[in-house]
Design an enzyme around this catalytic site. Structure first.
Site, PDB file in Angstrom:
ATOM      1  N   GLY A 216       0.808  -1.417   0.039  1.00 22.71           N
ATOM      2  CA  GLY A 216      -0.076  -0.068  -0.184  1.00 22.71           C
ATOM      3  C   GLY A 216       0.774   1.303   0.082  1.00 22.71           C
ATOM      4  N   GLY A 236      -2.580   7.814 -10.481  1.00 20.67           N
ATOM      5  CA  GLY A 236      -3.483   7.756  -9.473  1.00 20.67           C
ATOM      6  C   GLY A 236      -4.164   8.957  -9.119  1.00 20.67           C
ATOM      7  N   SER A 237      -4.757   9.182  -7.879  1.00 20.45           N
ATOM      8  CA  SER A 237      -5.374  10.453  -7.367  1.00 20.45           C
ATOM      9  C   SER A 237      -4.439  11.464  -7.394  1.00 20.45           C
ATOM     10  CB  SER A 237      -6.163  10.108  -6.071  1.00 20.45           C
ATOM     11  OG  SER A 237      -5.087   9.958  -4.958  1.00 20.45           O
ATOM     12  N   GLU A 258      -0.020  10.989 -13.580  1.00 22.60           N
ATOM     13  CA  GLU A 258      -1.197  10.801 -14.353  1.00 22.60           C
ATOM     14  C   GLU A 258      -2.223  10.635 -13.350  1.00 22.60           C
ATOM     15  OE1 GLU A 258      -1.230  10.680 -17.701  1.00 22.60           O
ATOM     16  OE2 GLU A 258       0.859  10.551 -18.201  1.00 22.60           O
ATOM     17  N   LEU A 259      -2.736  11.738 -13.321  1.00 17.10           N
ATOM     18  CA  LEU A 259      -3.924  11.902 -12.130  1.00 17.10           C
ATOM     19  C   LEU A 259      -5.470  11.883 -12.719  1.00 17.10           C
ATOM     20  CD1 LEU A 259      -1.910  14.548 -10.174  1.00 17.10           C
ATOM     21  CD2 LEU A 259      -1.749  12.082 -10.115  1.00 17.10           C
ATOM     22  N   CYS A 292     -10.327   7.565 -15.181  1.00 13.03           N
ATOM     23  CA  CYS A 292      -9.976   8.690 -15.143  1.00 13.03           C
ATOM     24  C   CYS A 292     -10.322   9.645 -16.309  1.00 13.03           C
ATOM     25  CB  CYS A 292      -8.357   8.881 -15.020  1.00 13.03           C
ATOM     26  SG  CYS A 292      -7.581   7.955 -16.464  1.00 13.03           S
ATOM     27  N   PHE A 388     -15.988   9.092  -9.918  1.00 11.78           N
ATOM     28  CA  PHE A 388     -15.409   7.761 -10.127  1.00 11.78           C
ATOM     29  C   PHE A 388     -16.492   6.764  -9.997  1.00 11.78           C
ATOM     30  CE2 PHE A 388     -11.527   5.407 -10.229  1.00 11.78           C
ATOM     31  CZ  PHE A 388     -10.719   6.144 -11.306  1.00 11.78           C
TER      32      PHE A 388
HETATM   33  P1  NAD Z   1      -4.576   6.424  -5.218  1.00 11.71           P
HETATM   34  O1  NAD Z   1      -3.864   7.794  -5.558  1.00 11.71           O
HETATM   35  O2  NAD Z   1      -5.409   6.116  -3.912  1.00 11.71           O
HETATM   36  O3  NAD Z   1      -3.581   5.171  -5.260  1.00 11.71           O
HETATM   37  C1  NAD Z   1      -2.818   4.838  -6.441  1.00 11.71           C
HETATM   38  C2  NAD Z   1      -1.516   4.179  -5.945  1.00 11.71           C
HETATM   39  O4  NAD Z   1      -0.993   4.993  -5.033  1.00 11.71           O
HETATM   40  C3  NAD Z   1      -1.854   2.864  -5.366  1.00 11.71           C
HETATM   41  O5  NAD Z   1      -0.639   1.885  -5.889  1.00 11.71           O
HETATM   42  C4  NAD Z   1      -1.606   3.137  -3.881  1.00 11.71           C
HETATM   43  O6  NAD Z   1      -1.190   2.064  -3.247  1.00 11.71           O
HETATM   44  C5  NAD Z   1      -0.630   4.026  -3.960  1.00 11.71           C
HETATM   45  N1  NAD Z   1      -0.265   5.074  -2.907  1.00 11.71           N
HETATM   46  C6  NAD Z   1      -1.401   5.402  -1.915  1.00 11.71           C
HETATM   47  N2  NAD Z   1      -0.764   6.282  -0.962  1.00 11.71           N
HETATM   48  C7  NAD Z   1       0.478   6.342  -1.251  1.00 11.71           C
HETATM   49  C8  NAD Z   1       1.541   7.061  -0.887  1.00 11.71           C
HETATM   50  N3  NAD Z   1       1.213   7.891   0.264  1.00 11.71           N
HETATM   51  N4  NAD Z   1       2.690   7.142  -1.300  1.00 11.71           N
HETATM   52  C9  NAD Z   1       3.083   6.096  -2.243  1.00 11.71           C
HETATM   53  N5  NAD Z   1       2.033   5.549  -3.006  1.00 11.71           N
HETATM   54  C10 NAD Z   1       0.769   5.627  -2.381  1.00 11.71           C
HETATM   55  O7  NAD Z   1      -5.527   6.282  -6.604  1.00 11.71           O
HETATM   56  P2  NAD Z   1      -7.107   5.497  -6.458  1.00 11.71           P
HETATM   57  O8  NAD Z   1      -7.659   6.367  -5.854  1.00 11.71           O
HETATM   58  O9  NAD Z   1      -7.028   3.813  -5.966  1.00 11.71           O
HETATM   59  O10 NAD Z   1      -7.383   5.598  -8.245  1.00 11.71           O
HETATM   60  C11 NAD Z   1      -8.162   6.571  -8.722  1.00 11.71           C
HETATM   61  C12 NAD Z   1      -7.681   7.650  -9.070  1.00 11.71           C
HETATM   62  O11 NAD Z   1      -6.706   7.373 -10.315  1.00 11.71           O
HETATM   63  C13 NAD Z   1      -8.538   8.729  -9.711  1.00 11.71           C
HETATM   64  O12 NAD Z   1      -8.246   9.862  -9.419  1.00 11.71           O
HETATM   65  C14 NAD Z   1      -8.019   8.526 -11.269  1.00 11.71           C
HETATM   66  O13 NAD Z   1      -8.780   9.595 -11.929  1.00 11.71           O
HETATM   67  C15 NAD Z   1      -6.721   8.353 -11.107  1.00 11.71           C
HETATM   68  N6  NAD Z   1      -6.421   7.503 -12.493  1.00 11.71           N
HETATM   69  C16 NAD Z   1      -5.709   8.440 -13.321  1.00 11.71           C
HETATM   70  C17 NAD Z   1      -5.196   7.834 -14.346  1.00 11.71           C
HETATM   71  C18 NAD Z   1      -4.442   8.544 -15.694  1.00 11.71           C
HETATM   72  O14 NAD Z   1      -4.005   7.924 -16.430  1.00 11.71           O
HETATM   73  N7  NAD Z   1      -4.422   9.841 -15.601  1.00 11.71           N
HETATM   74  C19 NAD Z   1      -5.644   6.358 -14.667  1.00 11.71           C
HETATM   75  C20 NAD Z   1      -6.453   5.853 -13.736  1.00 11.71           C
HETATM   76  C21 NAD Z   1      -6.821   6.420 -12.797  1.00 11.71           C
END
Ligand code: NAD
Length: 486
Positions: A216, A236-237, A258-259, A292, A388
């Site tokens: 995680g 991710g987010s 990529e957010l 996303c 989402f």
């Molecule tokens: P998240 O940001 O919660 O998690 C993404 C990754 O980060 C996971 O592997 C998680 O374990 C890790 N993580 C969490 N906290 C961390 C920390 N403090 N340090 C390092 N790593 C950490 O993402 P989510 O909410 O599960 O996914 C959805 C988000 O991702 C949405 O906002 C979506 O729009 C975005 N997203 C963007 C793209 C893109 O290509 N632009 C693609 C897919 C999803």
């Protein structure tokens, strides 16, 4: 299954383990993978502790020299073999994507096809890092500049397209001579990690060049902070992206973010309303809206809004909700209770503020039905937040300039779609939207291996992945001079 009747990959090899120069026990314990549709435990994988990550970082750095020096044909052979293995085991990948990420089989097939395209595209990158012959400052001398690998790339991924997001980053990174530490999301460590490691293991990738470190936030932080890691490619987010960028920034590393997005689908008054509503339904309800690039706002000209909304509600009502493994189901469960609660809050608060639910709007456990909202105003979370989930807020407008202003009223800037009977008119509107991607008379949710994928504003830090953008992201310049010919 393999030709000899054995299960591929053999769970005995990888259960409870991480992939770090072979399958090994970790110091971080294990985590269970739960199938969202049923609550059943599907698998157990190892969790990489910060000690495991430090060891993996050192191994990746050690492997980096030979891999960077390998002939392009060696790297190409590995990518081609990985591609063949993915084709061979596509049914296994589909099944895991369906069960772990709770998408329908077509979503699994989409990821596999897109991952194959990424591998094929990366084959082309392997012999491409270009250079320039510069005019030397000393007559008769040599001045050359060319792109070299960065070294170790840390890839941190979300759960929603586990295979595709792993491959879209690691295929170009490996093709261009980098080594990779891949940290899949703890919700999808098999389709986004274990299976990917097994593909490249079968493809003959040397030990240490790709390592898979499930876990995680703590594991992710350790990857971003590891002194051997030269670049972090994070998907991710925005919230976590900011944290990861901060950690990586401390080490003065390159970061590609990529957010998320709050993407508009704009329907002008001369649009084909049925085609636009179908694109709207696919863009918001596909994979339960957990993308996303999903459409988070449907901006529809007032003259069409009734017809559009009726058609969108019609689509929403035909989509069957349930276990994605059951035939005929189009909408699986939301990935987690945390996300389902969030979607519920956004809809409930918007309704309390005056929005109207035209269909859906009430969940059954993790199963959230396709939902259409109207009477949405700009103060409501359905307008301001990335949902989402399968929720379509419909907002009417009267003038083109108003549509552009509403679409741009967000800190995100990932993608958009514009519908009009005139492609030229739609293009003129598209050019005024502040997004990294925009599509005419189409869905908002698109990607292609040869295209630069990414967003503006809160959707990223200007990084792009795909096509020639990957060449820039995963390499850096080196300049060499000599007083004579080299
Ligand atoms: P998240 O940001 O919660 O998690 C993404 C990754 O980060 C996971 O592997 C998680 O374990 C890790 N993580 C969490 N906290 C961390 C920390 N403090 N340090 C390092 N790593 C950490 O993402 P989510 O909410 O599960 O996914 C959805 C988000 O991702 C949405 O906002 C979506 O729009 C975005 N997203 C963007 C793209 C893109 O290509 N632009 C693609 C897919 C999803």
């Amino acid at each position: 299954m393999t030709g000899n009747g054995k299960t591929w990959p053999d769970p005995v090899e990888w259960t409870g383990k991480i992939y770090s120069a072979g399958w090994r026990e970790s110091e971080g314990g294990t985590l269970q993978v739960i199938e969202p549709a049923t609550g059943h435990a599907l698998a157990e994988v190892g969790v990489a502790s910060s000690v495991d990550v430090a060891r993996a970082g050192a191994r990746a750095a050690q492997a980096a020299g030979d891999w960077a020096a390998a002939a392009p044909s060696d790297r190409i052979d590995v990518l081609l073999r990985a591609s063949s293995a993915l084709r061979e085991h596509s049914a296994t990948f589909r099944d895991w994507i369906v069960r772990e990420s709770a998408g329908v089989p077509a979503k699994g097939d989409y990821e596999i096809t897109a991952a194959l395209a990424q591998l094929t595209h990366a084959v082309g990158l392997a012999s491409r890092p270009p250079g320039e012959v510069l005019t030397p400052q000393t007559p008769g001398g040599t001045s050359l500049a060319w792109r070299v690998p960065l070294g170790v790339v840390g890839v941190i991924n979300p759960w929603n397209a586990p295979l595709l997001f792993a491959v879209r980053a690691l295929a170009p990174a490996l093709a261009l001579g980098n080594t990779v530490l891949l940290k899949p999301d703890p919700l999808t460590p098999v389709s986004g990690g274990v299976l990917v490691a097994r593909l490249f293991e079968d493809a003959g990738l040397p030990d240490g060049v790709l390592q898979v470190l499930p876990g995680g936030a703590e594991t992710g932080q350790a990857v971003a902070a590891d002194p051997h890691v030269a670049m972090v490619a994070f998907t991710g987010s925005a919230e976590v992206g900011r944290v990861v960028a901060g950690v990586a920034g401390e080490g003065l590393k390159r970061v590609a973010l990529e957010l998320g997005g709050k993407n508009s689908l704009v329907v002008l008054e001369d649009a084909d309303v049925d085609a636009a509503a179908l694109a709207g339904a696919v863009s918001t309800f596909g994979y339960q809206g957990q993308a996303c690039v999903a459409a988070g706002r449907h901006l529809v000209h007032a003259d069409l809004v009734e017809a559009y909304t009726d058609a969108l509600v019609g689509h929403a009502r035909t989509l069957r909700v349930g276990d994605p493994r059951v035939e005929g189901v189009s909408i699986g469960p939301i990935i987690s209770e945390r996300l389902a609660t969030r979607i519920e809050r956004i809809v409930d608060e918007s309704v309390a503020g005056g929005a109207r639910v035209l269909t859906g709007g009430r969940r059954d456990g993790l199963f959230y039905p396709p939902t259409v909202l109207d009477r949405v105003d700009r103060a409501m979370p359905a307008f301001t937040e990335e949902i989402f989930g399968p929720v379509a807020p419909v907002i009417p407008f009267h003038r083109e300039a108003e549509a552009i202003e509403i679409a741009n009223d967000t800190a995100y800037g990932l993608t958009a779609a514009v519908h009009s009977g005139s492609v030229q008119r739609a293009t003129a509107v598209a050019e005024q939207l502040r997004t990294g991607m925009v599509h005419i008379n189409d869905v908002s949710a698109k990607d292609a291996a040869n295209a630069p994928f990414g967003g503006m504003g809160l959707s990223g830090n200007g990084s792009r992945i795909g096509g020639s953008a990957s060449l820039e992201e995963f390499t850096q310049w080196r300049w060499l001079t000599a007083p004579g010919p080299v």
